[in-house]
Scaffold this motif. Structure first.
Motif, PDB file in Angstrom:
ATOM      1  N   ALA A 114      52.367  88.250  18.163  1.00  0.00           N
ATOM      2  CA  ALA A 114      52.108  88.720  16.804  1.00  0.00           C
ATOM      3  C   ALA A 114      52.525  90.181  16.650  1.00  0.00           C
ATOM      4  CB  ALA A 114      50.635  88.532  16.455  1.00  0.00           C
ATOM      5  N   GLN A 115      52.244  91.004  17.653  1.00  0.00           N
ATOM      6  CA  GLN A 115      52.613  92.418  17.594  1.00  0.00           C
ATOM      7  C   GLN A 115      54.129  92.570  17.587  1.00  0.00           C
ATOM      8  OE1 GLN A 115      50.340  95.162  17.304  1.00  0.00           O
ATOM      9  NE2 GLN A 115      52.301  95.933  16.617  1.00  0.00           N
ATOM     10  N   LEU A 147      60.651  92.365  15.924  1.00  0.00           N
ATOM     11  CA  LEU A 147      61.391  91.739  17.027  1.00  0.00           C
ATOM     12  C   LEU A 147      61.508  90.240  16.765  1.00  0.00           C
ATOM     13  CD1 LEU A 147      59.765  93.514  20.094  1.00  0.00           C
ATOM     14  CD2 LEU A 147      61.961  94.008  19.038  1.00  0.00           C
ATOM     15  N   THR A 148      62.656  89.683  17.056  1.00  0.00           N
ATOM     16  CA  THR A 148      62.846  88.241  16.876  1.00  0.00           C
ATOM     17  C   THR A 148      62.977  87.514  18.202  1.00  0.00           C
ATOM     18  OG1 THR A 148      65.244  88.522  16.676  1.00  0.00           O
ATOM     19  CG2 THR A 148      63.941  88.528  14.630  1.00  0.00           C
ATOM     20  N   GLY A 149      63.193  88.253  19.291  1.00  0.00           N
ATOM     21  CA  GLY A 149      63.326  87.620  20.590  1.00  0.00           C
ATOM     22  C   GLY A 149      63.045  88.596  21.719  1.00  0.00           C
ATOM     23  N   PRO A 182      54.601  80.408  16.746  1.00  0.00           N
ATOM     24  CA  PRO A 182      56.027  80.290  17.090  1.00  0.00           C
ATOM     25  C   PRO A 182      56.913  81.272  16.320  1.00  0.00           C
ATOM     26  CG  PRO A 182      55.422  78.568  15.564  1.00  0.00           C
ATOM     27  CD  PRO A 182      54.167  79.360  15.845  1.00  0.00           C
ATOM     28  N   GLN A 183      56.589  82.557  16.364  1.00  0.00           N
ATOM     29  CA  GLN A 183      57.321  83.560  15.597  1.00  0.00           C
ATOM     30  C   GLN A 183      58.396  84.267  16.405  1.00  0.00           C
ATOM     31  OE1 GLN A 183      54.105  86.138  14.802  1.00  0.00           O
ATOM     32  NE2 GLN A 183      53.030  84.724  13.488  1.00  0.00           N
ATOM     33  N   LEU A 184      58.539  83.926  17.651  1.00  0.00           N
ATOM     34  CA  LEU A 184      59.384  84.710  18.539  1.00  0.00           C
ATOM     35  C   LEU A 184      60.251  83.788  19.382  1.00  0.00           C
ATOM     36  CD1 LEU A 184      59.565  87.777  19.275  1.00  0.00           C
ATOM     37  CD2 LEU A 184      57.962  87.297  21.114  1.00  0.00           C
ATOM     38  N   ARG A 185      61.502  84.165  19.552  1.00  0.00           N
ATOM     39  CA  ARG A 185      62.408  83.435  20.442  1.00  0.00           C
ATOM     40  C   ARG A 185      62.281  84.076  21.816  1.00  0.00           C
ATOM     41  NH1 ARG A 185      67.239  83.917  17.678  1.00  0.00           N
ATOM     42  NH2 ARG A 185      66.499  82.252  16.358  1.00  0.00           N
TER      43      ARG A 185
END
Length: 85
Positions: free
Chosen positions: A19-20, A26-28, A50-53
């Motif tokens: 979340a941070q 940041l996307t990944g 599921p917000q991050l690759r």
């Protein structure tokens, strides 16, 4: 000495970190040398947020046995996701 974190504590910390990272735009992220237990916790945390690759490299021992290589391959297949085009 600090006691080892329990799996649910790791997942809570990972959800907070995800979340941070998203809040910072940041996307990944990449993580090299992750264990099977850490990979399991990360997968559960990503299911919830599921917000991050995330790209990971599994920790590998020196001179792995055929069984170890087969286990690594199973993990790779289980957690692999389709690559974006």
């Amino acid at each position: 000495l600090l006691p080892k974190k329990l799996p649910h504590e790791n997942e809570r910390a990972l959800r907070h970190a995800i979340a941070q990272a998203a809040a910072w735009g940041l996307t990944g992220v990449h993580q090299a040398g992750i264990s099977e237990e850490e990979l399991e916790s990360l997968a559960r945390a990503l299911e919830a947020t599921p917000q991050l690759r995330v790209y990971v490299a599994l920790r590998m021992e020196r001179n792995p046995t055929p069984d170890t290589l087969a286990q690594q391959d199973q993990l790779r297949r289980r957690f692999a996701s389709p690559r974006p085009m």
